[in-house]
Write an enzyme that holds these catalytic residues in place. Structure first.
Site, PDB file in Angstrom:
ATOM      1  N   LYS A 169      -0.072  14.796   4.989  1.00  0.00           N
ATOM      2  CA  LYS A 169       0.323  13.425   5.329  1.00  0.00           C
ATOM      3  C   LYS A 169       1.823  13.181   5.153  1.00  0.00           C
ATOM      4  O   LYS A 169       2.370  12.246   5.732  1.00  0.00           O
ATOM      5  CB  LYS A 169      -0.464  12.418   4.493  1.00  0.00           C
ATOM      6  N   ASP A 170       2.498  14.027   4.369  1.00  0.00           N
ATOM      7  CA  ASP A 170       3.941  13.877   4.160  1.00  0.00           C
ATOM      8  C   ASP A 170       4.771  14.605   5.214  1.00  0.00           C
ATOM      9  O   ASP A 170       5.998  14.492   5.216  1.00  0.00           O
ATOM     10  CB  ASP A 170       4.338  14.426   2.779  1.00  0.00           C
ATOM     11  N   THR A 201       2.136  -0.372  -4.762  1.00  0.00           N
ATOM     12  CA  THR A 201       2.160   0.673  -3.728  1.00  0.00           C
ATOM     13  C   THR A 201       3.468   0.546  -2.964  1.00  0.00           C
ATOM     14  O   THR A 201       3.980  -0.558  -2.774  1.00  0.00           O
ATOM     15  CB  THR A 201       0.986   0.588  -2.737  1.00  0.00           C
ATOM     16  N   ARG A 228       1.784   1.219   5.208  1.00  0.00           N
ATOM     17  CA  ARG A 228       0.400   1.152   5.693  1.00  0.00           C
ATOM     18  C   ARG A 228      -0.508   0.484   4.662  1.00  0.00           C
ATOM     19  O   ARG A 228      -1.304  -0.405   4.988  1.00  0.00           O
ATOM     20  CB  ARG A 228      -0.118   2.558   6.019  1.00  0.00           C
ATOM     21  N   ARG A 229      -0.394   0.924   3.405  1.00  0.00           N
ATOM     22  CA  ARG A 229      -1.259   0.369   2.365  1.00  0.00           C
ATOM     23  C   ARG A 229      -0.939  -1.105   2.112  1.00  0.00           C
ATOM     24  O   ARG A 229      -1.847  -1.917   1.889  1.00  0.00           O
ATOM     25  CB  ARG A 229      -1.110   1.187   1.080  1.00  0.00           C
ATOM     26  N   ARG A 281       7.125   4.056  -6.593  1.00  0.00           N
ATOM     27  CA  ARG A 281       7.247   5.409  -6.056  1.00  0.00           C
ATOM     28  C   ARG A 281       7.130   6.399  -7.194  1.00  0.00           C
ATOM     29  O   ARG A 281       7.121   6.029  -8.369  1.00  0.00           O
ATOM     30  CB  ARG A 281       8.603   5.580  -5.356  1.00  0.00           C
ATOM     31  N   ARG A 331       2.887   6.873 -11.420  1.00  0.00           N
ATOM     32  CA  ARG A 331       2.494   5.675 -10.663  1.00  0.00           C
ATOM     33  C   ARG A 331       1.251   5.039 -11.288  1.00  0.00           C
ATOM     34  O   ARG A 331       1.133   3.819 -11.384  1.00  0.00           O
ATOM     35  CB  ARG A 331       2.243   6.026  -9.199  1.00  0.00           C
ATOM     36  N   CYS A 339       5.963   7.885   8.132  1.00  0.00           N
ATOM     37  CA  CYS A 339       5.594   7.290   6.846  1.00  0.00           C
ATOM     38  C   CYS A 339       6.070   5.848   6.696  1.00  0.00           C
ATOM     39  O   CYS A 339       5.578   5.113   5.847  1.00  0.00           O
ATOM     40  CB  CYS A 339       6.156   8.127   5.698  1.00  0.00           C
TER      41      CYS A 339
END
Length: 314
Positions: A84-85, A125, A129-130, A147, A153, A242
């Site tokens: 995903k990164d 977050t 998206r979140r 982050r 986190r 992202c």
């Protein structure tokens, strides 16, 4: 005896992913030596600057550019990313191999349940998206940008007085932090980042790397490969990344076809476009492109352009 250098980010999660990936390879190829090398990425060095700025300074991606450069220079032979990164386009001379299965794709709310959070709860977050998906369901929430690696986190619930944080379930499970999960967020409302839960296995395409590619191919999962390729093609066709609120999730149906669901949101969660398509698993990129075209026809680019402008100005 063949010897290969395996690159990854320096986080505990990245190291856990490398161990996970290498375990079956070391069993199947006992005469082959795999040595891990950690590479510090721009996003790991700078945790204060806005992500678009970190990505620009890093050469394109805050969490993969240095690893890709090391792979291109021959300093490592393969890189194990969190897929995903990874940007949807590989640099020239590099390619992705089928990933070895996939962990839980869902996002996890840690600290409580979404319905149980108090009005105006502080939720941590940093992912657009979140943020958008949370506000679409609970517009009363106060989102706190965070982050860093997974354990720090998670600890911000205590250190910053947060009511909850949102993290990828895959990372929590790989680190043995399942007990921290308060709720797994439903895929219908919270489709994940394209590729979430899967590893990105990146290698060189030159002839000298052919023996290594043959070894690594033995642990690849072709069904998962088709799924993540469809998700990433959907993202690529939207010119996403992202920094924009795009979610997608593909899964293989019982008849072998591929079902892909995608979502585009405004940053404040007030507008969401969702759609789904089914197509042959042999053409995942075509399925991703077709689904993106459906949402583009409904105004996805207007939403994403506004999101990019807001994120870029932050």
């Amino acid at each position: 005896m063949a010897q290969y250098l395996v690159g990854s980010r320096a986080s505990n999660l990245a190291k856990a992913q490398v161990r996970e990936y290498l375990r079956p390879l070391r069993e199947r190829f006992p005469d082959t030596t795999f040595t891990h090398r950690a590479i510090l990425e721009g996003g790991d060095r700078d945790r204060k600057s806005p992500m678009p700025d970190v990505s620009a300074v890093s050469g394109g991606s805050a969490f993969s550019s240095r690893q890709e450069a090391a792979l291109s220079r021959g300093e490592v032979d393969v890189v194990v990313h969190s897929l995903k990164d990874l940007p949807t386009a590989s640099p020239e001379g590099l390619t992705l191999l089928p990933p070895p299965g996939r962990e839980d794709v869902r996002d996890a709310l840690c600290g409580g349940t979404l319905a149980g959070l108090r009005k105006g709860a502080r939720v941590g977050t940093g992912a657009p998206r979140r943020i958008a998906q949370l506000l679409a369901v609970r517009p009363d929430l106060h989102i706190v940008p965070i982050r860093g690696n997974v354990p720090p986190r998670l600890k911000k619930i205590e250190t910053e007085g947060l009511d909850a944080v949102v993290l990828a379930a895959a990372g929590l499970r790989r680190l043995g932090l399942d007990d921290a999960i308060g709720e797994l967020l439903p895929l219908e409302q919270f489709p994940p980042s394209p590729g979430q839960g899967a590893l990105g296995i990146q290698v060189r395409t030159d002839e000298a790397s052919a023996p290594l590619r043959a070894i690594l191919a033995t642990v690849g999962d072709t069904a998962v490969d088709a799924e993540v390729r469809a998700e990433r093609a959907f993202l690529a066709a939207l010119h996403g990344g992202c920094s924009v609120p795009v979610g997608a999730y593909a899964h293989t149906l019982a008849d072998g076809t591929l079902h892909l669901a995608g979502q585009v949101s405004s940053l404040d969660g007030s507008t969401q476009l969702s759609a789904a398509l089914t197509g042959p698993a042999t053409a995942p990129e075509a399925l991703g492109a077709a689904l993106s075209a459906t949402l583009i026809d409904r105004g996805a680019h207007t939403i994403l352009d506004a999101a990019r402008a807001t994120v870029g100005a932050a």
